[in-house]
Design an enzyme around this catalytic site. Sequence first.
Site, PDB file in Angstrom:
ATOM      1  N   LYS A  28       0.832  -1.210   0.000  1.00  0.00           N
ATOM      2  CA  LYS A  28       0.000   0.000   0.000  1.00  0.00           C
ATOM      3  C   LYS A  28       0.867   1.260   0.000  1.00  0.00           C
ATOM      4  O   LYS A  28       0.607   2.194  -0.762  1.00  0.00           O
ATOM      5  CB  LYS A  28      -0.938  -0.035   1.215  1.00  0.00           C
ATOM      6  N   SER A  29       1.885   1.283   0.839  1.00  0.00           N
ATOM      7  CA  SER A  29       2.739   2.479   0.931  1.00  0.00           C
ATOM      8  C   SER A  29       3.405   2.763  -0.411  1.00  0.00           C
ATOM      9  O   SER A  29       3.449   3.914  -0.878  1.00  0.00           O
ATOM     10  CB  SER A  29       3.833   2.259   1.977  1.00  0.00           C
ATOM     11  N   GLY A 101      -5.037   7.923   5.657  1.00  0.00           N
ATOM     12  CA  GLY A 101      -4.146   8.930   6.225  1.00  0.00           C
ATOM     13  C   GLY A 101      -2.918   9.117   5.349  1.00  0.00           C
ATOM     14  O   GLY A 101      -2.441  10.242   5.154  1.00  0.00           O
ATOM     15  N   GLN A 176       4.773   9.306   7.046  1.00  0.00           N
ATOM     16  CA  GLN A 176       3.852  10.188   6.319  1.00  0.00           C
ATOM     17  C   GLN A 176       4.304  11.639   6.425  1.00  0.00           C
ATOM     18  O   GLN A 176       4.291  12.377   5.437  1.00  0.00           O
ATOM     19  CB  GLN A 176       2.430  10.028   6.863  1.00  0.00           C
ATOM     20  N   ASP A 327       2.214  -0.975  11.993  1.00  0.00           N
ATOM     21  CA  ASP A 327       0.879  -1.431  11.579  1.00  0.00           C
ATOM     22  C   ASP A 327       0.594  -2.868  11.999  1.00  0.00           C
ATOM     23  O   ASP A 327      -0.515  -3.368  11.784  1.00  0.00           O
ATOM     24  CB  ASP A 327       0.741  -1.310  10.055  1.00  0.00           C
ATOM     25  N   ARG A 358      -5.782   2.176  18.137  1.00  0.00           N
ATOM     26  CA  ARG A 358      -5.589   0.720  18.037  1.00  0.00           C
ATOM     27  C   ARG A 358      -5.287   0.057  19.372  1.00  0.00           C
ATOM     28  O   ARG A 358      -5.542  -1.136  19.532  1.00  0.00           O
ATOM     29  CB  ARG A 358      -4.480   0.407  17.013  1.00  0.00           C
TER      30      ARG A 358
HETATM   31  C1  S3P Z   1       2.654   4.858   6.195  1.00  0.00           C
HETATM   32  C2  S3P Z   1       3.212   5.286   7.367  1.00  0.00           C
HETATM   33  C3  S3P Z   1       2.721   4.862   8.695  1.00  0.00           C
HETATM   34  C4  S3P Z   1       1.794   3.662   8.609  1.00  0.00           C
HETATM   35  C5  S3P Z   1       0.811   3.800   7.466  1.00  0.00           C
HETATM   36  C6  S3P Z   1       1.531   3.898   6.153  1.00  0.00           C
HETATM   37  C7  S3P Z   1       3.231   5.346   4.924  1.00  0.00           C
HETATM   38  O1  S3P Z   1       2.006   5.934   9.261  1.00  0.00           O
HETATM   39  O2  S3P Z   1       1.101   3.478   9.823  1.00  0.00           O
HETATM   40  O3  S3P Z   1      -0.053   2.667   7.435  1.00  0.00           O
HETATM   41  O4  S3P Z   1       2.938   4.756   3.856  1.00  0.00           O
HETATM   42  O5  S3P Z   1       4.003   6.312   4.974  1.00  0.00           O
HETATM   43  P1  S3P Z   1       2.727   7.102  10.107  1.00  0.00           P
HETATM   44  O6  S3P Z   1       3.507   7.937   9.184  1.00  0.00           O
HETATM   45  O7  S3P Z   1       1.602   7.864  10.748  1.00  0.00           O
HETATM   46  O8  S3P Z   1       3.566   6.385  11.124  1.00  0.00           O
END
Ligand code: S3P
Length: 455
Positions: A28-29, A101, A176, A327, A358
């Site tokens: 996903k990332s 998010g 993020q 996660d 969570r």
């Molecule tokens: C992600 C960063 C993580 C993770 C999210 C995906 C990303 O969040 O929990 O599922 O793709 O950069 P945070 O940046 O809030 O830690």
Amino acid sequence: MSGHGQPIAMRSRPRGPLSGTANVPGDKSISHRALILGAMAVGETKITGLLEGEDVLDTAKAMRAFGAEVYRHEDGSWSVHGVGTGGFAEPSQVIDCGNSGTGVRLIMGAMATCPIAVTFTGDASLVKRPMARVTDPLALFGTQAVGRAGGRLPMTIVGAAEPIPVTYTVPVPSAQVKSAVLLAGLNAPGKTVVIEREATRDHTERMLTGFGADLTVEETEEGRVITLTGQPELKPQTIVVPRDPSSAAFPVCAALIVPGSDVLVPGIGLNPTRAGLFYTLQEMGADLTFENMREEGGEPVADLHARYSPDMKGIDVPADRAASMIDEYPVLSVVASFATGATRFLGVAELRVKESDRIQAMVDGLIACGVAVDAGDDWMTVNGDGPGSVKGGATCVSHLDHRIAMSFLVLGMAAREGVGVDDGSPIATSFPIFEPLMQKLGGDIARETLGAVPA
Ligand code: S3P
């Protein structure tokens, strides 16, 4: 509901061992980043293995709204014809990032240094999540943001017309936030520097380098110092998205706790910034091996082989490992329920601001299933009593959180009375084939008719 459908009540029950091969979908990332960077390069970026979950599809839609051409070919690959760094057009409608998010925060960064105004929103989970962690550093570039109280969506961002590069130390371990600042830095003249005290997933850095940006990473006493030179001409790429370790976690963990199981999960990225769960499971005594280790697209990859592990022991999971498995704590708390002794998660405050709180969601559901747990602001302890000890029988609340829903469905496959989940619809955000994949392994997992009382 995830913003895209009606609530779907689900349940799972124990039934024989899980066996076979689990081909989990794309990361996903990396999928979000491939679409966004593709949209910021001039020319055609080709993507195979893109995760076609709701979160990523919402990002694809957003990239179209900014002027990029984004489409899926019949063979399942995707193309993005980008508009160039700083070339985003002003969307005529609100950008709805659904449950994601990552989507909203990365896109805010990408548009923050373009002279356009954009209003963002999301589903009932996303509008509760903090955005100031991103809009605060973006303000340093000259970007303005007006949102609801507490920096919540809906929120309008006015991009900086004459952005200035920034130096920013990320105050919380968040890929993020780091990524939003780097994407904003792409269209600022000069050097943008991001410092992170703890290493978080580094897909943005790797992919920016792949697209031809001038980016350096230095390990210093202050932490990782990432320096990006702004206004590069990004070159379109061919991207092969690896399978998602965060999705692999579910069939792997299910195999460890369901008696007699033997499951292979091929082609999983073992990037050190993502693989903390697998090393933690091995430390607990899980029969989990990495086979056929290789390198693909610059990332270490292996086939994960997980077998039923009745002798797992509780351990302390140190705070400095949290970012590499952030996660995965919900599903690890499920495994810990079937281990013997206390498993303590330390330094996990960030879990409280994910798609749901969570820590609270897992504490409530595990207690309802008869597991002894305890938690504080930034820690959680699961007191496992070994195989066969978990009663289950509860209907657990997913709080619009895909990973909470999937974690309890995994628990139900090994808990004596199974488990119900009030709403499994958010699973479609990250792992749309979760249900058939687990069924194919032999799992008893199904949808309830609305209003039915779970077993
Ligand atoms: C992600 C960063 C993580 C993770 C999210 C995906 C990303 O969040 O929990 O599922 O793709 O950069 P945070 O940046 O809030 O830690």
